[in-house]
Design a protein around this motif. Structure first.
Motif, PDB file in Angstrom:
ATOM      1  N   THR A  38       0.768  -1.131   0.028  1.00  0.00           N
ATOM      2  CA  THR A  38       0.035  -0.007  -0.036  1.00  0.00           C
ATOM      3  C   THR A  38       1.019   1.264  -0.041  1.00  0.00           C
ATOM      4  O   THR A  38       0.801   2.342  -0.692  1.00  0.00           O
ATOM      5  CB  THR A  38      -1.017  -0.184   1.283  1.00  0.00           C
ATOM      6  OG1 THR A  38      -1.809  -1.270   1.433  1.00  0.00           O
ATOM      7  CG2 THR A  38      -1.705   1.230   1.276  1.00  0.00           C
ATOM      8  N   SER A  39       2.024   1.398   0.691  1.00  0.00           N
ATOM      9  CA  SER A  39       2.816   2.323   0.751  1.00  0.00           C
ATOM     10  C   SER A  39       3.478   2.498  -0.500  1.00  0.00           C
ATOM     11  O   SER A  39       3.405   3.788  -1.101  1.00  0.00           O
ATOM     12  CB  SER A  39       4.017   2.000   1.929  1.00  0.00           C
ATOM     13  OG  SER A  39       4.651   3.170   2.087  1.00  0.00           O
ATOM     14  N   LEU A  41       2.503   1.436  -3.170  1.00  0.00           N
ATOM     15  CA  LEU A  41       1.334   2.147  -4.149  1.00  0.00           C
ATOM     16  C   LEU A  41       1.154   3.707  -4.215  1.00  0.00           C
ATOM     17  O   LEU A  41       0.935   4.043  -5.182  1.00  0.00           O
ATOM     18  CB  LEU A  41       0.012   1.243  -4.133  1.00  0.00           C
ATOM     19  CG  LEU A  41      -1.095   1.602  -4.790  1.00  0.00           C
ATOM     20  CD1 LEU A  41      -0.770   1.470  -6.621  1.00  0.00           C
ATOM     21  CD2 LEU A  41      -2.341   0.801  -4.618  1.00  0.00           C
ATOM     22  N   ARG A  42       0.848   4.036  -2.894  1.00  0.00           N
ATOM     23  CA  ARG A  42       0.642   5.613  -2.847  1.00  0.00           C
ATOM     24  C   ARG A  42       2.124   6.395  -3.224  1.00  0.00           C
ATOM     25  O   ARG A  42       1.810   7.123  -3.980  1.00  0.00           O
ATOM     26  CB  ARG A  42       0.460   5.779  -1.345  1.00  0.00           C
ATOM     27  CG  ARG A  42      -0.948   5.090  -0.630  1.00  0.00           C
ATOM     28  CD  ARG A  42      -0.846   5.570   0.723  1.00  0.00           C
ATOM     29  NE  ARG A  42      -2.088   4.985   1.401  1.00  0.00           N
ATOM     30  CZ  ARG A  42      -2.289   4.773   2.552  1.00  0.00           C
ATOM     31  NH1 ARG A  42      -1.545   5.482   3.733  1.00  0.00           N
ATOM     32  NH2 ARG A  42      -3.398   4.583   3.133  1.00  0.00           N
ATOM     33  N   LEU A  43       2.911   5.778  -2.952  1.00  0.00           N
ATOM     34  CA  LEU A  43       4.228   6.324  -3.628  1.00  0.00           C
ATOM     35  C   LEU A  43       4.259   6.514  -5.029  1.00  0.00           C
ATOM     36  O   LEU A  43       4.696   7.529  -5.666  1.00  0.00           O
ATOM     37  CB  LEU A  43       5.341   5.756  -2.892  1.00  0.00           C
ATOM     38  CG  LEU A  43       6.736   6.476  -3.391  1.00  0.00           C
ATOM     39  CD1 LEU A  43       7.116   8.003  -2.796  1.00  0.00           C
ATOM     40  CD2 LEU A  43       8.113   5.561  -3.010  1.00  0.00           C
ATOM     41  N   GLN A  44       4.023   5.534  -5.762  1.00  0.00           N
ATOM     42  CA  GLN A  44       3.841   5.350  -7.348  1.00  0.00           C
ATOM     43  C   GLN A  44       3.018   6.319  -7.677  1.00  0.00           C
ATOM     44  O   GLN A  44       3.100   6.983  -8.648  1.00  0.00           O
ATOM     45  CB  GLN A  44       3.600   4.007  -7.684  1.00  0.00           C
ATOM     46  CG  GLN A  44       3.763   3.638  -9.118  1.00  0.00           C
ATOM     47  CD  GLN A  44       5.345   3.975  -9.556  1.00  0.00           C
ATOM     48  OE1 GLN A  44       6.201   3.702  -8.927  1.00  0.00           O
ATOM     49  NE2 GLN A  44       5.347   4.349 -10.839  1.00  0.00           N
ATOM     50  N   ILE A  45       1.571   6.245  -7.089  1.00  0.00           N
ATOM     51  CA  ILE A  45       0.576   7.331  -7.330  1.00  0.00           C
ATOM     52  C   ILE A  45       0.979   8.553  -7.311  1.00  0.00           C
ATOM     53  O   ILE A  45       0.912   9.616  -8.172  1.00  0.00           O
ATOM     54  CB  ILE A  45      -0.721   7.010  -6.720  1.00  0.00           C
ATOM     55  CG1 ILE A  45      -1.340   5.541  -6.976  1.00  0.00           C
ATOM     56  CG2 ILE A  45      -1.823   8.066  -6.963  1.00  0.00           C
ATOM     57  CD1 ILE A  45      -2.405   5.094  -6.185  1.00  0.00           C
ATOM     58  N   GLN A  46       1.613   9.043  -6.181  1.00  0.00           N
ATOM     59  CA  GLN A  46       2.266  10.421  -5.943  1.00  0.00           C
ATOM     60  C   GLN A  46       3.068  10.865  -7.041  1.00  0.00           C
ATOM     61  O   GLN A  46       3.038  11.919  -7.621  1.00  0.00           O
ATOM     62  CB  GLN A  46       2.549  10.502  -4.692  1.00  0.00           C
ATOM     63  CG  GLN A  46       3.051  12.094  -4.255  1.00  0.00           C
ATOM     64  CD  GLN A  46       2.087  12.838  -4.393  1.00  0.00           C
ATOM     65  OE1 GLN A  46       1.016  12.682  -3.688  1.00  0.00           O
ATOM     66  NE2 GLN A  46       2.218  14.036  -5.041  1.00  0.00           N
ATOM     67  N   ARG A  47       4.136   9.947  -7.350  1.00  0.00           N
ATOM     68  CA  ARG A  47       5.024  10.057  -8.167  1.00  0.00           C
ATOM     69  C   ARG A  47       4.414  10.118  -9.518  1.00  0.00           C
ATOM     70  O   ARG A  47       5.161  11.062 -10.438  1.00  0.00           O
ATOM     71  CB  ARG A  47       6.180   8.841  -8.414  1.00  0.00           C
ATOM     72  CG  ARG A  47       7.334   8.965  -9.172  1.00  0.00           C
ATOM     73  CD  ARG A  47       8.017   7.917  -9.266  1.00  0.00           C
ATOM     74  NE  ARG A  47       9.061   7.569  -7.983  1.00  0.00           N
ATOM     75  CZ  ARG A  47       8.804   6.539  -7.418  1.00  0.00           C
ATOM     76  NH1 ARG A  47       7.715   5.766  -7.657  1.00  0.00           N
ATOM     77  NH2 ARG A  47       9.405   6.393  -6.083  1.00  0.00           N
ATOM     78  N   GLN A  48       3.372   9.589 -10.290  1.00  0.00           N
ATOM     79  CA  GLN A  48       3.014   9.589 -11.299  1.00  0.00           C
ATOM     80  C   GLN A  48       2.094  10.999 -11.362  1.00  0.00           C
ATOM     81  O   GLN A  48       2.320  11.662 -12.296  1.00  0.00           O
ATOM     82  CB  GLN A  48       1.938   8.674 -11.464  1.00  0.00           C
ATOM     83  CG  GLN A  48       1.368   8.409 -12.878  1.00  0.00           C
ATOM     84  CD  GLN A  48       2.337   8.190 -13.915  1.00  0.00           C
ATOM     85  OE1 GLN A  48       3.275   7.528 -13.750  1.00  0.00           O
ATOM     86  NE2 GLN A  48       2.159   8.790 -15.155  1.00  0.00           N
ATOM     87  N   GLN A  49       1.523  11.211 -10.436  1.00  0.00           N
ATOM     88  CA  GLN A  49       0.840  12.715 -10.224  1.00  0.00           C
ATOM     89  C   GLN A  49       1.897  13.902 -10.504  1.00  0.00           C
ATOM     90  O   GLN A  49       1.529  14.975 -11.297  1.00  0.00           O
ATOM     91  CB  GLN A  49       0.096  12.861  -8.948  1.00  0.00           C
ATOM     92  CG  GLN A  49      -1.066  12.008  -8.981  1.00  0.00           C
ATOM     93  CD  GLN A  49      -1.830  12.125  -7.672  1.00  0.00           C
ATOM     94  OE1 GLN A  49      -1.430  12.634  -6.663  1.00  0.00           O
ATOM     95  NE2 GLN A  49      -3.252  11.677  -7.387  1.00  0.00           N
ATOM     96  N   ASN A  50       3.185  13.622  -9.865  1.00  0.00           N
ATOM     97  CA  ASN A  50       4.124  14.894 -10.093  1.00  0.00           C
ATOM     98  C   ASN A  50       4.506  14.943 -11.131  1.00  0.00           C
ATOM     99  O   ASN A  50       4.837  15.915 -11.744  1.00  0.00           O
ATOM    100  CB  ASN A  50       5.210  14.347  -8.955  1.00  0.00           C
ATOM    101  CG  ASN A  50       4.678  14.469  -7.310  1.00  0.00           C
ATOM    102  OD1 ASN A  50       3.723  15.257  -7.274  1.00  0.00           O
ATOM    103  ND2 ASN A  50       5.521  14.024  -6.520  1.00  0.00           N
ATOM    104  N   ILE A  51       4.976  13.488 -11.901  1.00  0.00           N
ATOM    105  CA  ILE A  51       5.162  13.550 -13.203  1.00  0.00           C
ATOM    106  C   ILE A  51       4.282  14.249 -14.449  1.00  0.00           C
ATOM    107  O   ILE A  51       4.529  14.952 -15.153  1.00  0.00           O
ATOM    108  CB  ILE A  51       5.660  12.311 -13.612  1.00  0.00           C
ATOM    109  CG1 ILE A  51       6.884  11.736 -12.915  1.00  0.00           C
ATOM    110  CG2 ILE A  51       5.821  12.082 -15.399  1.00  0.00           C
ATOM    111  CD1 ILE A  51       7.083  10.158 -13.375  1.00  0.00           C
ATOM    112  N   GLN A  52       3.025  13.918 -13.934  1.00  0.00           N
ATOM    113  CA  GLN A  52       1.969  14.585 -14.751  1.00  0.00           C
ATOM    114  C   GLN A  52       1.800  16.165 -14.452  1.00  0.00           C
ATOM    115  O   GLN A  52       1.760  16.952 -15.662  1.00  0.00           O
ATOM    116  CB  GLN A  52       0.732  13.927 -14.381  1.00  0.00           C
ATOM    117  CG  GLN A  52       0.657  12.365 -14.793  1.00  0.00           C
ATOM    118  CD  GLN A  52      -0.809  11.834 -14.672  1.00  0.00           C
ATOM    119  OE1 GLN A  52      -1.554  12.280 -13.623  1.00  0.00           O
ATOM    120  NE2 GLN A  52      -1.056  10.743 -15.185  1.00  0.00           N
ATOM    121  N   GLN A  53       2.004  16.499 -13.513  1.00  0.00           N
ATOM    122  CA  GLN A  53       1.896  17.941 -13.112  1.00  0.00           C
ATOM    123  C   GLN A  53       3.172  18.655 -13.869  1.00  0.00           C
ATOM    124  O   GLN A  53       2.948  19.722 -14.502  1.00  0.00           O
ATOM    125  CB  GLN A  53       1.668  18.181 -11.629  1.00  0.00           C
ATOM    126  CG  GLN A  53       0.464  17.556 -10.939  1.00  0.00           C
ATOM    127  CD  GLN A  53       0.560  18.025  -9.389  1.00  0.00           C
ATOM    128  OE1 GLN A  53       1.323  18.970  -9.118  1.00  0.00           O
ATOM    129  NE2 GLN A  53      -0.473  17.501  -8.812  1.00  0.00           N
TER     130      GLN A  53
END
Length: 338
Positions: A38-39, A41-53
């Motif tokens: 879970t941790s 996954l959250r890190l990966q989601i945050q990383r992907q959001q940062n890349i998208q932004q």
């Protein structure tokens, strides 16, 4: 009850206790693995959001570059002078976009000192050049006027930059530096022996401190693959009026500021207009100085700042107006390079 019957009942009870402990251990391991997944996954989601932004902020900055190219092409023609009354020179504009903002600042690269102009011409007889060129003399005066706390004599820094740029390995003066000086450092490197691509390269000049660089940076720039020193008198401001004083030894900085404040809104169009002003009443310009004063420009610097949600992006582009009035990108740098 016999001892055999008691022992028979005790053995299954112990087995059930061991089994329960094993089950609990398996559950604990599964919980730990699930928490770790879970941790991650959250890190990966945050990383992907940062890349998208960050990617979106990048494209906002690229849009600002494209807009600037169109703006320059529309507002600058071959017949007109380049001056601060034109639309490209308007500062402080910020444009709102979806979930962010875009801001841009365009400056004339002929209103700063082109460091590449310090390069010496190729030596034909294999000896170092010992006399400073008009551009090198102007740079030395600029250092003397604006960097009183420079950590080395102004003559030394001028020569060191010239030797960094020229193609040979000969010292221009005794206070200069060349290949052997840089190669003998604790962390050795070689002199470029070619034109600079960014003024941030000044940071590697021998003995130039961060304080020296910060004091010098507002007055200098680098035009890629261009070694000419041309100053557009129509785009100078009070902040860089000292460039005129560096070119013209008999013109004080206060007189240069007064000259700029008295400049027509649309700028000067001829050298006669400049020399007939009150600031130049008692000044005779040398021919080499006259050749450095211009009223147009084809090189510009764009600093675009884009913000999208929690991400920001800074794009610095060097733009050139071509003969057919097209705006070409010569160089791009990402991030704030100071």
């Amino acid at each position: 009850m016999s001892s055999k019957q008691t022992q028979a009942r005790t053995i299954p009870t112990k087995q059930r206790g061991v089994a329960l402990i094993a089950v609990l251990m398996v559950i604990a391991i599964v919980v730990i693995i699930a928490a770790s997944m879970t941790s991650r996954l959250r890190l990966q989601i945050q990383r992907q959001q940062n890349i998208q932004q960050q990617t979106q902020a990048f494209w906002y900055a690229m849009a600002a570059e494209q807009f600037s190219r169109v703006l320059l092409a529309r507002t600058i023609t071959a017949e007109e002078t380049v001056n601060l009354s034109q639309d490209w020179a308007q500062q402080g504009a910020t444009f709102p976009v979806d979930n962010g903002t875009i801001a841009g600042e365009i400056t004339d690269l002929r209103s700063c000192f082109n460091i590449n102009a310090l390069q010496n011409a190729s030596s034909e007889n294999g000896t170092a050049k010992v006399e400073f060129s008009p551009a090198q003399q102007a740079f030395q005066r600029l250092l003397e006027l604006k960097l009183p706390d420079l950590t080395m004599p102004a003559e030394y820094l001028t020569a060191r930059i010239a030797d960094w740029l020229d193609e040979d390995s000969l010292l221009m003066t005794s206070g200069s530096a060349e290949q052997d000086d840089y190669a003998s450092l604790a962390y050795p490197y070689y002199a470029a022996n070619t034109l600079m691509a960014s003024k941030s390269e000044l940071r590697v000049i021998l003995d130039l401190t961060p304080a020296d660089y910060q004091a010098l940076a507002p007055y200098v720039c680098v035009i890629p693959d261009d070694r000419s020193l041309l100053i557009n008198v129509n785009t100078l401001t009070e902040q860089n009026a000292v460039l005129l004083s560096a070119l013209i030894p008999t013109l004080t900085e206060d007189a240069a500021i007064e000259f700029i404040n008295s400049r027509p809104e649309t700028g000067f169009t001829t050298l006669e207009d400049v020399t007939s002003s009150a600031a130049f009443a008692d000044i005779t310009l040398a021919d080499d100085v006259k050749s450095m004063l211009v009223f147009k420009s084809e090189y510009f610097n764009l600093t675009a700042t884009a913000a999208y949600l929690e991400s920001g992006f800074v794009l610095t582009s060097v733009l050139k107006k071509t003969d057919n009035n097209k705006i070409k990108v010569l160089a791009r740098r990402f991030g704030d390079h100071g």
